[in-house]
Scaffold this active site. Sequence first.
Site, mmCIF file in Angstrom:
data_model
loop_
_atom_site.group_PDB
_atom_site.id
_atom_site.type_symbol
_atom_site.label_atom_id
_atom_site.label_comp_id
_atom_site.label_asym_id
_atom_site.label_seq_id
_atom_site.Cartn_x
_atom_site.Cartn_y
_atom_site.Cartn_z
ATOM 1 N N THR A 191 0.861 -1.182 0.000
ATOM 2 C CA THR A 191 0.000 0.000 0.000
ATOM 3 C C THR A 191 0.899 1.235 0.000
ATOM 4 O OG1 THR A 191 0.004 0.153 2.402
ATOM 5 C CG2 THR A 191 -1.737 -1.159 1.408
ATOM 6 N N GLU A 245 -5.885 -3.747 -0.436
ATOM 7 C CA GLU A 245 -6.238 -4.856 0.447
ATOM 8 C C GLU A 245 -7.398 -5.684 -0.092
ATOM 9 O OE1 GLU A 245 -5.682 -1.760 1.267
ATOM 10 O OE2 GLU A 245 -4.577 -1.576 3.164
ATOM 11 N N LYS A 273 -16.446 15.507 13.601
ATOM 12 C CA LYS A 273 -17.479 15.127 14.566
ATOM 13 C C LYS A 273 -17.969 16.373 15.283
ATOM 14 C CE LYS A 273 -15.361 10.666 14.853
ATOM 15 N NZ LYS A 273 -14.164 9.982 15.383
#
Lengths: 545, 545
Positions: free
Chosen positions: B185, B333, B442
Amino acid sequence: MFGLMQDRPLLISSLIEHAAAFHPHAEIVSRTVEGPIHRCTYADIRRRAMQVANAMQTLGVRPGDRVGTLAWNGYRHMELYFGVSGMGAVLHTINPRLFPEQIEYIANHAEDQYIFFDVSFTALIEKLAPRMKSVKAFIAMTDRANMPTADIPGLICYEDLIGREPVEYAWPEFDERAASSLCYTSGTTGNPKGVLYSHRSSVLHAFLACSVDGLGLAAAESALVVVPMFHVNAWGMPYAGAMCGAKLVLPGPAMDGKSLYELIRDEGVTLALGVPTVWQMLLQHAERNATDPKRELVLRRVVIGGSSAPRSMCEAFETLMGAFVVHAWGMTEMSPIGTICNLLPKHKRASLEQRLDLQVKQGRGVYGVELKLTDEDGNRLPHDGTTAGHLKVRGPWIANAYFHDDGGSILDDECFFDTGDIATIDLDGYMHITDRAKDVIKSGGEWISSIDLENAAVGMPGVAEAAVIGIAHPKWQERPLLIIVRKPDCPLINKDDVLQYLESQVARWWLPDDVVFIEEMPHTATGKLQKMALRQMFRDYRFPA
Amino acid sequence: MFGLMQDRPLLISSLIEHAAAFHPHAEIVSRTVEGPIHRCTYADIRRRAMQVANAMQTLGVRPGDRVGTLAWNGYRHMELYFGVSGMGAVLHTINPRLFPEQIEYIANHAEDQYIFFDVSFTALIEKLAPRMKSVKAFIAMTDRANMPTADIPGLICYEDLIGREPVEYAWPEFDERAASSLCYTSGTTGNPKGVLYSHRSSVLHAFLACSVDGLGLAAAESALVVVPMFHVNAWGMPYAGAMCGAKLVLPGPAMDGKSLYELIRDEGVTLALGVPTVWQMLLQHAERNATDPKRELVLRRVVIGGSSAPRSMCEAFETLMGAFVVHAWGMTEMSPIGTICNLLPKHKRASLEQRLDLQVKQGRGVYGVELKLTDEDGNRLPHDGTTAGHLKVRGPWIANAYFHDDGGSILDDECFFDTGDIATIDLDGYMHITDRAKDVIKSGGEWISSIDLENAAVGMPGVAEAAVIGIAHPKWQERPLLIIVRKPDCPLINKDDVLQYLESQVARWWLPDDVVFIEEMPHTATGKLQKMALRQMFRDYRFPA
């Protein structure tokens, strides 16, 4: 060193889970035995398959147990496909067209614990029930209102059975090589033999069915599944349908031309799959009754398998309905797909005639099925389009043995299965079956194809049916005998007429040494010509001197 | 009870064997590093892959050993795909665009025994060779005439190496779970981590790529594979191509718009696969230079993955070239395909606007990839199209760990892998990524998507690039800070302009609490925005009171 990928088994339950998650609204349309059209979705099938799985447990069915069905193509049968196999038991689909003695033999040989049946088979079950030794109960696939009155021990109503079960069930996880379903060959010789499919083979085969160069099943298709669900899992369509979310149209018992035509029209069928016999009825109906099938229908492709697709049928579908015939070949022992006759880019500009020449071939090998041609001694022969050899196959959805090891070892030393066919494979990979190995006529060290001779003979006006068998010959080893059933309106054609006709059709040394006429050909319960019986009939025949 | 199906492993060698048997003449067209176009067939690739396998044995490479490549998309790279994996070794494709230190780290971490490289990377290899401790020799992927002169220990010429080997080789049979290939990756944080694919995962993924509702690769397609072979095996195209016999067009190092456009035109490309960046260059070239792309090209579909397909790009391909954009999503992945944005039958009559609304979504789950959304505590969330949750995936071509167990356990208690994305899934199964989990803001118990805010901001004329990060807030926990790079010709846009523009684009409570302007965004070697670095830059930032 192993890869570091998740160890997820390929299980049939995962197919219906996928369909319910990503194609919840895709439809399963069934013509019911009771008559009306029934509509439901993959989400419904999943929910009710879970009820089936719960019912199996309530009935004490354990993983590996066989559960039989005698049923047409319909949504309840599909629920059993997922519910029974999903919980780990083995769905044994029985061909109701077999002789009753064969059905009895099969159910006993498989040791079926339960048998689910469509109510059209009530009389048959009533008759056979006492002789099906392992069966604990028979379940009529209908609701309370349509329950038959019959003298069947332990008769259960399907809707009652599953209706009281919870609609949630945790599919077990197990080895993907576990048995999932069982189907018996309707062999022309000896007792039927069982082919035991696995979850792995069923899921891999579904991948093939959903591939572009496979059967091309897809979410955008509405697929009429005429091939029966008691015949090699309807060529795997229930599994493949769930894998891609295709709309499936299941015709129930109504195989007549009118019923099929109306389903194709009303359900927007784009792809239809079945054997030549039913398509003959469909084409006849359309020719006689439909004014403009091309406009009325959206049918694009017709997959023909089971037996060879006649050239005239390929042409008729194209000219009458604008549908392309995809000729496919396989066997019960092959799950069933072995080859598929799709075109190559270079065929785009071929004329209809050239294309039809190709379409009557059985097609190219697909990934997952290795093909080889061998001589009598098992030596490989070239793929040159002319050399004919014994066709042998190898792959993850091909049988390595029959159930209970009937017939013993069936693989050669490279682990290929002998199909019993004689075939050629050309330079583009197109396979063409020229004969059954046991029917080929060995004449002077060369092979004469009984199939090609028969096809040539039935092309003659006045010939209803033709069969060719080899008769021992002192000089040539064998020579062909042509056996003919005349059409009722042509009682006068004789041997000389036939031979004269054939002269322009086949090589001179292929011409039969004699032509005889009989009233009727011997057939199996499923309509296959019984050459064994013919050979028996002509056991004492000698060629005229 | 096991099914009675043949126990055939799914091996990469079986793919090239199939291609050579049934698609021997299908072409692999490569633009070479040396310049000219090279043409060969699957039969050629098989023959030379067997020479590669023999060469591996000559070099002492054993099953499981890693063999590295630093190479563009081309036929020699494809020969290594089949030759190295086919003989049981692990093909480790290294991304040459990484920083040299990362390449060095990766080669050492993988313990590569040999490294094959395109001659365009000669200087890089020369520099890194002394630091690649496990590498026994470096093989330049060219012929004798084009060999570079370089100070590389144990330098070997590819054509010399394989040229002296026999063209026949018996592929070994082994467990399909064996490792086949390795790709690291290019993670934005920490060292790259290795994903170790297996033969099984590669073949199953190829089935998906060949399915109609997958990538629809087929014998009739000519596929331009722009996605690099060093990037998740070029989305599996070499394997899928061999499975179905598609013509593959490999662009080598020439990724500019002109080169790609000419390949698409000259090679009759019907399907092209790549990331948005290259398509931007292609579209720009076509807009400026081509008079009638629709007539000149037969391009039908463009698969876009790697990062989100912008709506304008979907529209441009359609209006300019008549090509439909298939948006796909995945990860290294995940081999990589997770979802594919194909349309449903019900979308046939949608307007272009409605269709584009759909096409910008990442698509529906495919069979083989289970998706779930969870809250912070791992509880499943509904697939209702509005509830956003952590996106987790499970399936046979998804990683269960990284190489050498870097990062430890990566699966949750249901064995799902956390993608790190925040997404919604609607009632038809279409998944839409709204943010990266670590980037979501958030605010007062609700989530604000940094991606949606950024997309809204870059829609404003004058904004070249935009990034949103969360800044701690005493009352709301976090609030968005919008960071902007202005276009050179619009130096004057200010905070008020931006906020005013955004007011009509996003919900009021999503409006950033502040807008700041910088000269340049931090990027990784592969061009990804580095939010980590941005957060570092604004570590001490406080909102104006």
